[in-house]
Design a protein around this motif. Structure first.
Motif: not given
Length: 645
Positions: A482-501
């Motif tokens: 599953r994907a999640r969308v983060v709206f700024g301004p915010d800090l994204v921290m990737l979990a071990p199995d997550e990757h950027f699109t």
């Protein structure tokens, strides 16, 4: 008469003279021509030669041997027990042919017919103190003291004294005594079976030491190999020895061939190695302070043999010598001092009890500070770890080596335990470049090439990305799918199995695909410029530069709207293509003159369309399939200066 008187004068020496005057201590040899017998005539005398006589030698001076001199006579005359010369039946002196006689100081004597001086009158050799002559028998004989000598026997004539030559003895060489200093020994080798000066039997080739201080004169069958200096032993120096053959050492200990042992100052202050001992090395003392320890491999047991494969722990404060066959595992080591934020991972190599806990080989556990730690021989240190203080915006990836599960630890001070390790998170190469370049997606959005030097990323740290204001980033979890969308301004921290699109947008003028790469999507309002080629109804080709204002209409609280933002991979390229198609269709329906006079109205109408009052609309909206509004709402269109082609 006067002539005869002259011929007979003393010392004339003419064999034809009738009268020969022989002075004292002179002699002549006269040959009787009838009997062929030669006899000596000794002076002083006046000799009247007969007609049947002939003087064959002389007058000749007698042989005079001064004190401390000698000569050797070849073919000497035979003498009886009283020392008188023996003659044969014809009156000829008997000779010992092929023999020699050594004559010492005596009255002057003549040489009988057949005798000759093999060695002229020579001074006797005086042998000083600490010197000897090596003598060799050239024939079997019995010495004056009754000693039986055989040919090639050798012996010494030691000084001080005067050597009296013998016809059956030759002098081989002069030997000087070797001076043995304190803490020194003389090494000797037997040239043949003999008795040494101590009366001990020696076999050919045997070696031994003489360590008595002073002058030593080696025997006839003793060869000096060299001097051996003593090793001076102190409290800090010892000797590592090896036996070259089985024997009993000076301390009365039986040693086997190849056996090794240690000699310290307790055994001897100055040590001279025996001929059966080999000094392997000089051993320096090992000293440990109260903050040090060491581990000895293959330690020596009480029976004097090494316990192969075993280990022994030595803690300071202590001083010791390494025994033969022993070695330090890792040298002298300092005691491990652990702070409150430090820990050590240890592993059991042998089964043992640790404070009541059974440890089996291979078991891992952690020793936490603050404390002092010295590992025992049943364990080994695997790693030393320090606590990692993490801010609320920092984190690390931790992998459980037993289960393989990876998790992110964020915002705490953390120490990896014995079952954990840091995990390096892999990322695609293009995403690595975008993260390390630290490009501002808003300020540098028009830049196509960035010259900023990339910084290497610590791969075990949690990947973080700051989403700017009025932008969105999509993160996909490959494990949860599953994907999640983060709206700024915010800090994204990737979990071990997550990757950027990753976004690949069209750019440039005219628009080209994959010119802009970014990790976040800007939501507008913003503008984009494109150059398109159109053709009027009368076949006039024009190049138009168009600028569009755009923005996204969305709700950050709606998951449907958030996912719709990333439904189209390249919204810029799709929007520009769609708008260019509308404009080309509108321009193709009018001649050039009409387009030239009404270009702005024609372009705006083709893009935005007309409402029910036949007025040009203010915006044009793109909608995604089954998702409502999609990405772009264009609110303005301006026609740039056209160029005819």
């Amino acid at each position: 008469m006067s002539g005869r008187g002259n011929r007979g004068s003393a010392g004339a020496g003419a064999s034809d003279d009738t009268v020969i005057r022989i002075p004292p201590h002179f002699y002549i040899h006269v040959l009787d021509l009838k009997t062929n017998v030669t006899k000596p005539i000794i002076g002083p005398e006046t000799f009247v030669r007969q007609d049947n006589e002939k003087v064959v030698e002389g007058p000749t001076k007698m042989v005079i041997i001064p004190p401390n001199h000698y000569c050797v006579v070849a073919n000497p005359v035979m003498r009886d027990e009283e020392g008188e010369v023996q003659f044969d039946q014809y009156g000829q002196a008997k000779l010992l042919h092929a023999d020699q006689e050594v004559r010492l100081t005596q009255e002057p004597f003549p040489l009988y017919p057949g005798e000759s001086l093999d060695v002229k009158v020579t001074k006797l050799r005086a042998v000083p103190t600490n010197t000897a002559l090596r003598l060799r028998a050239i024939a079997d004989f019995t010495a004056g003291d009754g000693t039986k000598r055989w040919a090639h026997d050798e012996w010494l004539f030691t000084g001080p004294g005067t050597y009296l030559p013998h016809k059956n003895v030759e002098v081989v060489e002069t030997i000087r005594a070797s001076i043995i200093s304190p803490n020194q020994a003389l090494r000797l080798r037997a040239l043949k079976a003999c008795k040494d000066q101590g009366g001990k039997d020696r076999v050919c080739g045997e070696e031994w030491l003489i360590n008595k201080t002073g002058a030593y004169l080696p025997g006839a069958y003793e060869q000096v190999v060299g001097f051996i200096s003593a090793y001076v032993l102190t409290e800090n120096i010892a000797l590592h020895l090896e036996a070259l053959q089985s024997y009993k050492d000076r301390f009365g200990v039986d040693r086997k061939s190849g056996e090794q042992w240690l000699i310290t100052i307790k055994d001897s202050e100055a040590f001279i190695p025996d001929v059966h001992e080999n000094v392997i090395q000089v051993v320096n003392i090992s000293t440990l302070t109260n903050r040090q320890y060491c581990v000895i491999l293959d330690p020596m047991g009480d029976d004097g043999k090494n316990k192969l494969g075993q280990r022994k722990l030595i803690k300071g404060e202590k001083s010791f010598f390494l025994q033969p066959g022993e070695r330090l595992e890792a040298g002298i080591q300092d005691v491990h001092i652990l702070g409150e934020d430090e820990a050590i991972i240890v592993k059991a190599v042998l089964a043992f009890k640790d404070n009541g806990v059974d440890r089996q080989p291979g078991n891992l556990w952690m020793i936490r500070g603050a404390c002092e730690f010295i590992p025992t021989v049943e364990m080994e240190i695997i790693d030393r770890r320090k606590a990692m203080p993490l801010d609320e915006n920092e984190g690390i990836y931790v992998r459980d080596i037993k289960t393989g599960k990876v998790r992110a630890v964020v915002g705490q001070t953390y120490v990896l335990n014995q079952d954990e390790e840091l995990w390096d998170k892999p990322l695609p190469e293009q995403i690595e470049k975008l993260l390390s370049a630290e490009v501002d997606p808003l300020a540098d959005r028009t830049a196509r090439a960035h010259n900023k030097e990339a910084k290497a990323r610590l791969k075990h740290k949690v990947v973080s990305y700051r989403v700017p204001h009025n932008a969105a980033a999509q993160i996909y979890d490959y494990k949860a799918k599953r994907a999640r969308v983060v709206f700024g301004p915010d800090l994204v921290m990737l979990a071990p199995d997550e990757h950027f699109t990753q976004l690949s947008l069209s750019g440039g003028k005219p628009k080209r695909p994959n010119c802009i790469r970014s990790l976040c999507l800007l939501l507008g309002p913003d503008f984009m410029t494109d150059i398109i080629t159109v053709e009027t109804s009368d076949h006039a080709r024009l190049a138009l530069q168009l600028s569009y204002n755009w923005h996204f209409e969305y709700s950050s609280d709606s998951a449907e709207h958030a996912s719709a933002l990333f439904a189209v991979p390249d919204f810029v390229g799709d929007a520009c293509k769609a708008l260019a198609s509308r404009i080309r269709g509108a321009v193709a329906a009018v001649p050039f003159d009409d387009f030239h006079r009404n270009s702005a109205r024609i372009i705006r109408t083709s893009v935005f369309g007309l409402d029910e009052n036949m007025k040009v609309k203010d915006c044009f909206k793109f909608t995604a399939k089954q998702t409502g509004y999609h990405k772009c709402g264009y609110t303005e269109c301006r026609a740039g200066r056209s160029a005819y082609t």
